[in-house]
Design a protein around this motif. Structure first.
Motif, PDB file in Angstrom:
ATOM      1  N   GLY A  57       0.802  -1.216   0.000  1.00  0.00           N
ATOM      2  CA  GLY A  57       0.000   0.000   0.000  1.00  0.00           C
ATOM      3  C   GLY A  57       0.835   1.266   0.000  1.00  0.00           C
ATOM      4  O   GLY A  57       0.348   2.341  -0.347  1.00  0.00           O
ATOM      5  N   VAL A  63      -1.959   2.705  -9.249  1.00  0.00           N
ATOM      6  CA  VAL A  63      -2.474   1.490  -9.860  1.00  0.00           C
ATOM      7  C   VAL A  63      -1.506   0.308  -9.715  1.00  0.00           C
ATOM      8  O   VAL A  63      -1.943  -0.822  -9.568  1.00  0.00           O
ATOM      9  CB  VAL A  63      -2.908   1.707 -11.333  1.00  0.00           C
ATOM     10  CG1 VAL A  63      -3.561   0.475 -11.910  1.00  0.00           C
ATOM     11  CG2 VAL A  63      -3.861   2.890 -11.451  1.00  0.00           C
ATOM     12  N   ASP A  65       0.308  -0.286  -7.141  1.00  0.00           N
ATOM     13  CA  ASP A  65       0.089  -0.794  -5.790  1.00  0.00           C
ATOM     14  C   ASP A  65      -1.110  -1.743  -5.739  1.00  0.00           C
ATOM     15  O   ASP A  65      -1.053  -2.798  -5.115  1.00  0.00           O
ATOM     16  CB  ASP A  65      -0.077   0.348  -4.790  1.00  0.00           C
ATOM     17  CG  ASP A  65      -1.197   1.308  -5.138  1.00  0.00           C
ATOM     18  OD1 ASP A  65      -1.730   1.247  -6.268  1.00  0.00           O
ATOM     19  OD2 ASP A  65      -1.546   2.147  -4.281  1.00  0.00           O
ATOM     20  N   THR A  66      -2.180  -1.383  -6.434  1.00  0.00           N
ATOM     21  CA  THR A  66      -3.381  -2.223  -6.463  1.00  0.00           C
ATOM     22  C   THR A  66      -3.081  -3.558  -7.143  1.00  0.00           C
ATOM     23  O   THR A  66      -3.547  -4.607  -6.688  1.00  0.00           O
ATOM     24  CB  THR A  66      -4.531  -1.491  -7.188  1.00  0.00           C
ATOM     25  OG1 THR A  66      -4.727  -0.218  -6.559  1.00  0.00           O
ATOM     26  CG2 THR A  66      -5.812  -2.282  -7.137  1.00  0.00           C
ATOM     27  N   ILE A  69      -1.065  -5.689  -4.696  1.00  0.00           N
ATOM     28  CA  ILE A  69      -1.929  -6.191  -3.625  1.00  0.00           C
ATOM     29  C   ILE A  69      -2.742  -7.377  -4.119  1.00  0.00           C
ATOM     30  O   ILE A  69      -2.868  -8.397  -3.437  1.00  0.00           O
ATOM     31  CB  ILE A  69      -2.826  -5.065  -3.077  1.00  0.00           C
ATOM     32  CG1 ILE A  69      -1.966  -4.028  -2.355  1.00  0.00           C
ATOM     33  CG2 ILE A  69      -3.905  -5.627  -2.144  1.00  0.00           C
ATOM     34  CD1 ILE A  69      -2.669  -2.697  -2.115  1.00  0.00           C
ATOM     35  N   VAL A 112     -10.271   1.888  -2.528  1.00  0.00           N
ATOM     36  CA  VAL A 112      -9.032   1.275  -3.013  1.00  0.00           C
ATOM     37  C   VAL A 112      -8.517   2.060  -4.217  1.00  0.00           C
ATOM     38  O   VAL A 112      -7.352   2.441  -4.283  1.00  0.00           O
ATOM     39  CB  VAL A 112      -9.250  -0.208  -3.395  1.00  0.00           C
ATOM     40  CG1 VAL A 112      -8.023  -0.775  -4.088  1.00  0.00           C
ATOM     41  CG2 VAL A 112      -9.608  -1.020  -2.181  1.00  0.00           C
ATOM     42  N   PHE A 113      -9.407   2.311  -5.176  1.00  0.00           N
ATOM     43  CA  PHE A 113      -9.021   3.014  -6.390  1.00  0.00           C
ATOM     44  C   PHE A 113      -8.648   4.464  -6.087  1.00  0.00           C
ATOM     45  O   PHE A 113      -7.655   4.976  -6.588  1.00  0.00           O
ATOM     46  CB  PHE A 113     -10.151   2.946  -7.419  1.00  0.00           C
ATOM     47  CG  PHE A 113      -9.774   3.491  -8.757  1.00  0.00           C
ATOM     48  CD1 PHE A 113      -8.838   2.831  -9.548  1.00  0.00           C
ATOM     49  CD2 PHE A 113     -10.328   4.664  -9.233  1.00  0.00           C
ATOM     50  CE1 PHE A 113      -8.472   3.329 -10.780  1.00  0.00           C
ATOM     51  CE2 PHE A 113      -9.969   5.164 -10.467  1.00  0.00           C
ATOM     52  CZ  PHE A 113      -9.046   4.492 -11.242  1.00  0.00           C
ATOM     53  N   SER A 116      -5.264   4.835  -4.581  1.00  0.00           N
ATOM     54  CA  SER A 116      -4.202   4.668  -5.564  1.00  0.00           C
ATOM     55  C   SER A 116      -4.105   5.883  -6.480  1.00  0.00           C
ATOM     56  O   SER A 116      -3.024   6.393  -6.739  1.00  0.00           O
ATOM     57  CB  SER A 116      -4.467   3.406  -6.388  1.00  0.00           C
ATOM     58  OG  SER A 116      -3.434   3.207  -7.310  1.00  0.00           O
ATOM     59  N   GLN A 133      -4.204   4.124   1.897  1.00  0.00           N
ATOM     60  CA  GLN A 133      -3.950   2.931   1.090  1.00  0.00           C
ATOM     61  C   GLN A 133      -3.405   1.740   1.893  1.00  0.00           C
ATOM     62  O   GLN A 133      -3.845   0.618   1.673  1.00  0.00           O
ATOM     63  CB  GLN A 133      -3.039   3.270  -0.089  1.00  0.00           C
ATOM     64  CG  GLN A 133      -2.963   2.196  -1.140  1.00  0.00           C
ATOM     65  CD  GLN A 133      -4.287   1.928  -1.862  1.00  0.00           C
ATOM     66  OE1 GLN A 133      -5.310   2.530  -1.613  1.00  0.00           O
ATOM     67  NE2 GLN A 133      -4.249   0.972  -2.768  1.00  0.00           N
ATOM     68  N   ALA A 137      -5.337  -1.785   2.000  1.00  0.00           N
ATOM     69  CA  ALA A 137      -4.637  -2.992   1.542  1.00  0.00           C
ATOM     70  C   ALA A 137      -4.692  -4.079   2.602  1.00  0.00           C
ATOM     71  O   ALA A 137      -4.973  -5.250   2.296  1.00  0.00           O
ATOM     72  CB  ALA A 137      -3.188  -2.659   1.209  1.00  0.00           C
ATOM     73  N   SER A 140      -8.478  -5.358   2.976  1.00  0.00           N
ATOM     74  CA  SER A 140      -8.918  -6.173   1.849  1.00  0.00           C
ATOM     75  C   SER A 140      -8.277  -7.559   1.879  1.00  0.00           C
ATOM     76  O   SER A 140      -8.953  -8.576   1.689  1.00  0.00           O
ATOM     77  CB  SER A 140      -8.585  -5.462   0.539  1.00  0.00           C
ATOM     78  OG  SER A 140      -8.961  -6.257  -0.560  1.00  0.00           O
TER      79      SER A 140
END
Length: 194
Positions: A57, A63, A65-66, A69, A112-113, A116, A133, A137, A140
């Motif tokens: 995170g 993006v 990072d997402t 994750i 989440v979005f 990021s 974030q 992270a 989730s």
């Protein structure tokens, strides 16, 4: 050898006189069953991968990072599959993750979005993402791990998951984990729902 026998006889005689025995004076713990070891291992896997997701995170690239994750969550589920001896199929895991996390709640997905994408905004965005974030992270990943552990505990597989029944539990576990993270109590949390 005769001395050992007389010592044993003396111990038995002393027990008879006092009415106590070794089993009554010492606390004996029952050995854990294989299922208990599996559960302990699964709980530790969920905690470890949730902490790695927290680190992801902090990745400063939006993006990316997402994506990292999501990859960590897939690896966590792969480890849980090994513990519960469930055949692992990456495509099945990705589709379940997308279905559960992608349609649960627009507020969770948008957070989440947004966490990021906020990194694009100079100064303020980076500060907001730095605070939000990692918690998102952790929450989730914790929620996903909890759901899969519960499902595998009930002898489920990757192919008989009811996404509809998991959505509510995901949201509940996500909020629980996120709040624990914010309070700094992530180590004491038991990741699996009952």
């Amino acid at each position: 050898m005769g001395n050992d026998v007389s010592d044993a006889a003396d111990i038995l005689e002393a027990e008879a006189n006092t009415g106590a025995s070794v089993s009554q004076t010492e606390t004996v713990q029952k050995p854990l069953a294989a299922e208990d070891f599996r559960r302990l291992l699964a709980d530790q896997i969920v905690r470890n991968w949730s902490q790695w997701a927290t680190v992801a995170g902090f990745i400063p690239v939006p993006v990316l990072d997402t994506a990292v994750i999501g990859g960590l969550q897939v690896k966590m589920i792969q480890e849980l599959c090994k513990v519960y001896e469930v055949p692992f199929k990456e495509e099945a895991v990705k589709s379940v993750l997308a279905a559960v996390t992608g349609s649960v709640s627009t507020s969770i997905v948008s957070s989440v979005f947004a966490g990021s994408v906020a990194k694009y905004v100079p100064y303020v965005g980076s500060a907001v993402a730095l605070v939000t974030q990692p918690a998102v992270a952790y929450g989730s990943t914790y929620a996903v791990g909890s759901l899969f552990t519960k499902h595998f505990e009930s002898e489920g597989t990757l192919f008989d998951i009811s996404v509809d029944s998991m959505k509510g539990l995901y949201k509940e576990q996500f909020v629980k984990a996120r709040d624990l993270f914010k309070k700094g109590k992530v180590e004491s949390a038991s990741p699996v729902v009952e």
